[in-house]
Design an enzyme around this catalytic site. Structure first.
Site, PDB file in Angstrom:
ATOM      1  N   ASP A  29       0.813  -1.150   0.167  1.00 38.52           N
ATOM      2  CA  ASP A  29      -0.138  -0.110  -0.060  1.00 38.52           C
ATOM      3  C   ASP A  29       0.857   1.197   0.044  1.00 38.52           C
ATOM      4  OD1 ASP A  29      -3.264   0.629   0.834  1.00 38.52           O
ATOM      5  OD2 ASP A  29      -1.968   2.104   0.943  1.00 38.52           O
ATOM      6  N   ILE A  30       0.546   2.186  -0.639  1.00 36.09           N
ATOM      7  CA  ILE A  30       1.347   3.503  -0.899  1.00 36.09           C
ATOM      8  C   ILE A  30       1.292   4.311   0.327  1.00 36.09           C
ATOM      9  CG2 ILE A  30      -0.408   5.110  -1.841  1.00 36.09           C
ATOM     10  CD1 ILE A  30       1.781   5.924  -4.116  1.00 36.09           C
ATOM     11  N   GLN A  93     -14.353   2.634   1.075  1.00 35.70           N
ATOM     12  CA  GLN A  93     -13.618   2.512  -0.086  1.00 35.70           C
ATOM     13  C   GLN A  93     -13.375   3.659  -0.982  1.00 35.70           C
ATOM     14  OE1 GLN A  93     -16.103  -0.382  -2.699  1.00 35.70           O
ATOM     15  NE2 GLN A  93     -14.200  -0.754  -4.116  1.00 35.70           N
ATOM     16  N   SER A  94     -12.139   3.624  -1.521  1.00 35.80           N
ATOM     17  CA  SER A  94     -11.517   5.202  -2.322  1.00 35.80           C
ATOM     18  C   SER A  94     -11.299   4.414  -3.832  1.00 35.80           C
ATOM     19  CB  SER A  94     -10.329   5.667  -1.552  1.00 35.80           C
ATOM     20  OG  SER A  94      -9.167   4.888  -1.427  1.00 35.80           O
ATOM     21  N   HIS A  99     -10.216  -5.114  -3.470  1.00 35.29           N
ATOM     22  CA  HIS A  99      -8.956  -5.457  -2.890  1.00 35.29           C
ATOM     23  C   HIS A  99      -8.973  -5.792  -1.540  1.00 35.29           C
ATOM     24  CE1 HIS A  99      -9.855  -0.923  -2.595  1.00 35.29           C
ATOM     25  NE2 HIS A  99      -9.209  -1.028  -1.368  1.00 35.29           N
ATOM     26  N   HIS A 101      -7.147  -5.824   2.154  1.00 35.25           N
ATOM     27  CA  HIS A 101      -5.849  -4.976   2.858  1.00 35.25           C
ATOM     28  C   HIS A 101      -5.532  -6.142   3.946  1.00 35.25           C
ATOM     29  CE1 HIS A 101      -6.870  -0.716   2.098  1.00 35.25           C
ATOM     30  NE2 HIS A 101      -8.076  -1.422   1.857  1.00 35.25           N
TER      31      HIS A 101
HETATM   32  P1  AMP Z   1      -9.531   1.520  -0.061  1.00 37.85           P
HETATM   33  O1  AMP Z   1      -9.744   2.944   0.797  1.00 37.85           O
HETATM   34  O2  AMP Z   1     -10.322   0.550   0.949  1.00 37.85           O
HETATM   35  O3  AMP Z   1     -10.409   1.544  -1.206  1.00 37.85           O
HETATM   36  O4  AMP Z   1      -8.148   1.363  -0.150  1.00 37.85           O
HETATM   37  C1  AMP Z   1      -7.328   1.740  -1.459  1.00 37.85           C
HETATM   38  C2  AMP Z   1      -6.034   1.712  -0.678  1.00 37.85           C
HETATM   39  O5  AMP Z   1      -5.209   1.782  -1.912  1.00 37.85           O
HETATM   40  C3  AMP Z   1      -5.650   2.837   0.318  1.00 37.85           C
HETATM   41  O6  AMP Z   1      -5.019   2.203   1.303  1.00 37.85           O
HETATM   42  C4  AMP Z   1      -4.372   3.546  -0.336  1.00 37.85           C
HETATM   43  O7  AMP Z   1      -3.477   3.881   0.332  1.00 37.85           O
HETATM   44  C5  AMP Z   1      -4.030   2.545  -1.348  1.00 37.85           C
HETATM   45  N1  AMP Z   1      -3.489   3.278  -2.784  1.00 37.85           N
HETATM   46  C6  AMP Z   1      -3.956   4.245  -3.399  1.00 37.85           C
HETATM   47  N2  AMP Z   1      -3.242   4.450  -4.604  1.00 37.85           N
HETATM   48  C7  AMP Z   1      -2.029   3.573  -4.605  1.00 37.85           C
HETATM   49  C8  AMP Z   1      -1.079   3.325  -5.284  1.00 37.85           C
HETATM   50  N3  AMP Z   1      -0.608   3.727  -6.380  1.00 37.85           N
HETATM   51  N4  AMP Z   1      -0.253   2.046  -4.987  1.00 37.85           N
HETATM   52  C9  AMP Z   1      -0.610   1.603  -4.114  1.00 37.85           C
HETATM   53  N5  AMP Z   1      -1.687   1.717  -3.138  1.00 37.85           N
HETATM   54  C10 AMP Z   1      -2.417   2.875  -3.464  1.00 37.85           C
END
Ligand code: AMP
Ligand code: ZN
Length: 113
Positions: A29-30, A93-94, A99, A101
């Site tokens: 995760d970034i 969810q963003s 996915h 975690h």
């Molecule tokens: P969610 O909020 O459950 O949809 O999780 C999305 C996750 O993706 C978050 O924890 C972000 O930090 C992660 N994320 C967003 N962009 C990237 C990226 N380019 N590479 C790796 N993780 C990312």
């Protein structure tokens, strides 16, 4: 498709990939929320948990078993770890490509915020 995680799976956008096979990709995760914070995704684009169908059962099983394997590799399997899948906005969810975690390496709070 204009999807961040499809692009990561296709290596059009860089990520620290820790596992990949025909069906799944796992990457760091970034913005890690714990010492271990890995995302496991299917290569197949599925927007949200609400879209899962019976035909996805095997895929979902593989996602969870990969999380278990990665937890062991990172040596958090005995202390404990958490897996989270957020569905839709109120859950946080963003990114709208399902996915899982995998979080570990520190004590977790319950209930989650
Ligand atoms: P969610 O909020 O459950 O949809 O999780 C999305 C996750 O993706 C978050 O924890 C972000 O930090 C992660 N994320 C967003 N962009 C990237 C990226 N380019 N590479 C790796 N993780 C990312
Ligand atoms: Zn996608």
């Amino acid at each position: 498709m204009d999807c961040l995680f499809c692009k990561i799976a296709a290596k059009e956008i860089p990520a620290k990939i820790v596992h990949e096979d025909e069906e799944l990709v796992a990457f760091e995760d970034i913005s890690p929320q714990a010492p271990v914070h890995i995302l496991v995704i299917p290569r197949q684009h599925i927007s949200r948990l609400n879209d899962l169908q019976p035909e996805h059962d095997e895929l979902v099983g593989k996602i969870i078993r990969l999380a278990k394997k990665l937890a062991k590799e990172r040596d958090i399997d005995q202390a404990g770890y958490r897996v989270v899948m957020n569905c839709n906005e109120q859950a946080g969810q963003s990114v709208f490509h399902i996915h899982l975690h995998l979080l570990g390496g520190r004590a977790m709070q319950w209930p989650p915020g």
